[in-house]
Enzyme design. Structure first.
Site, PDB file in Angstrom:
ATOM      1  N   ASP A  14      87.971  41.645 -69.973  1.00  8.16           N
ATOM      2  CA  ASP A  14      86.731  42.417 -69.867  1.00  8.16           C
ATOM      3  C   ASP A  14      85.572  41.530 -70.295  1.00  8.16           C
ATOM      4  O   ASP A  14      85.707  40.689 -71.192  1.00  8.16           O
ATOM      5  CB  ASP A  14      86.764  43.674 -70.736  1.00  8.16           C
ATOM      6  N   GLU A  16      81.298  41.585 -71.299  1.00  6.40           N
ATOM      7  CA  GLU A  16      80.027  42.254 -71.537  1.00  6.40           C
ATOM      8  C   GLU A  16      78.945  41.255 -71.160  1.00  6.40           C
ATOM      9  O   GLU A  16      79.069  40.056 -71.432  1.00  6.40           O
ATOM     10  CB  GLU A  16      79.884  42.689 -72.997  1.00  6.40           C
ATOM     11  N   ALA A  17      77.897  41.738 -70.502  1.00 11.45           N
ATOM     12  CA  ALA A  17      76.910  40.821 -69.936  1.00 11.45           C
ATOM     13  C   ALA A  17      75.509  41.394 -70.077  1.00 11.45           C
ATOM     14  O   ALA A  17      75.306  42.490 -70.613  1.00 11.45           O
ATOM     15  CB  ALA A  17      77.242  40.534 -68.472  1.00 11.45           C
ATOM     16  N   TYR A 122      82.720  43.147 -60.362  1.00  7.87           N
ATOM     17  CA  TYR A 122      81.928  42.699 -61.510  1.00  7.87           C
ATOM     18  C   TYR A 122      82.556  41.522 -62.264  1.00  7.87           C
ATOM     19  O   TYR A 122      82.061  40.405 -62.200  1.00  7.87           O
ATOM     20  CB  TYR A 122      81.667  43.865 -62.471  1.00  7.87           C
ATOM     21  N   HIS A 188      82.903  49.774 -74.662  1.00  8.97           N
ATOM     22  CA  HIS A 188      81.809  48.852 -74.365  1.00  8.97           C
ATOM     23  C   HIS A 188      81.704  47.700 -75.356  1.00  8.97           C
ATOM     24  O   HIS A 188      80.663  47.050 -75.442  1.00  8.97           O
ATOM     25  CB  HIS A 188      80.473  49.595 -74.241  1.00  8.97           C
ATOM     26  N   ASP A 193      87.501  47.547 -74.712  1.00  5.99           N
ATOM     27  CA  ASP A 193      87.785  47.931 -73.329  1.00  5.99           C
ATOM     28  C   ASP A 193      89.089  47.314 -72.827  1.00  5.99           C
ATOM     29  O   ASP A 193      89.812  47.933 -72.037  1.00  5.99           O
ATOM     30  CB  ASP A 193      86.625  47.532 -72.421  1.00  5.99           C
TER      31      ASP A 193
END
EC number: 3.1.11.2
Length: 236
Positions: A14, A16-17, A122, A188, A193
């Protein structure tokens, strides 16, 4: 079309961006859990019979400070900001990150299957962008599985495309609640996640393993999310 190689290790991923795809985002956090196929074929349970994470499990979580600013929404959702990452002395996605990722993956028995939820839209394209910017590559036999279309496809096959099936939500939180009647923890954050994703996979492991064996996509076929600007070399 030939079948993908049978993966021996599944690496749950996973990111996060800084924002959504139309914002040309950059990675700010990445988490990977590497699980051998045998652990997915024989899920572990606690004394109450509840699924638990495999005891043999490699983890990697890294935070990095992107050059692009976070959108307000991305910062709110992830709890990350350029200021907090800079304050903690985090560099961006650079050669050191690539070498760490490659070292982590090299410890796993191949072939490797990367697994992400909404990965084709994504996580995989964004990771491809960051790697391409540095001229870096993953092992040639790496394949990818996106659990979002996989679970939709499996449910469609079971329900024969009924209208009720089409109304289901396939967000990680909705799937976790549907399967475990509970809310996922640490949503998140990249590691939270991935934890949720792995438990969801374990709940449907026989079907998802079969899906991966037949329909996983070669990493070589993943296109970058956007054309990255020239960045530092892998020596950075």
């Amino acid at each position: 079309m030939s079948e993908p190689p049978r993966a021996e290790t599944f690496v749950f991923l996973d990111l996060e961006a800084t924002g959504l795809p139309n914002m040309d985002p950059e990675i700010a956090e990445i988490s990977l859990f590497a699980v051998h196929r045998s652990s997915l074929e024989n899920p572990e349970r606690d004394d109450s019979g509840s699924l638990v994470l495999p005891r043999v499990l490699d983890k990697l979580t890294l935070c990095m400070c992107p050059e692009r600013p976070f959108t307000a929404k991305a910062s709110e959702i992830t709890g990350l900001s350029s200021e907090s990452l800079m304050h903690c002395g985090k560099a961006g996605f650079n050669g050191a990150v690539v070498r760490t990722l490659q070292g982590f993956l090299s410890r796993q028995e191949g072939p490797i299957c990367l697994v992400a939820h909404n990965g084709f839209d994504y996580d995989f394209p964004l990771l491809c962008t960051e790697l391409q910017r540095l001229g870096a590559h993953l092992p040639q036999d790496t394949v990818c599985l996106d659990t979002l279309p996989a679970l939709r496809g499996l449910d469609r096959a079971h329900s024969h495309g009924t209208r009720a099936q089409g109304r289901k939500s396939y967000s990680l939180a909705s799937l976790f609640h549907r399967y475990f009647q509970a809310e996922p923890s640490a949503a998140h954050s990249a590691e939270g996640d991935v934890h949720t994703l792995l438990l969801i996979f374990l709940h449907r492991a026989p079907e998802l393993l079969a899906w991966a064996d037949e329909q996983a996509r070669s990493w070589a076929h993943i296109e970058p999310m956007y054309v990255p600007p020239d960045g530092p070399s892998l020596e950075a």
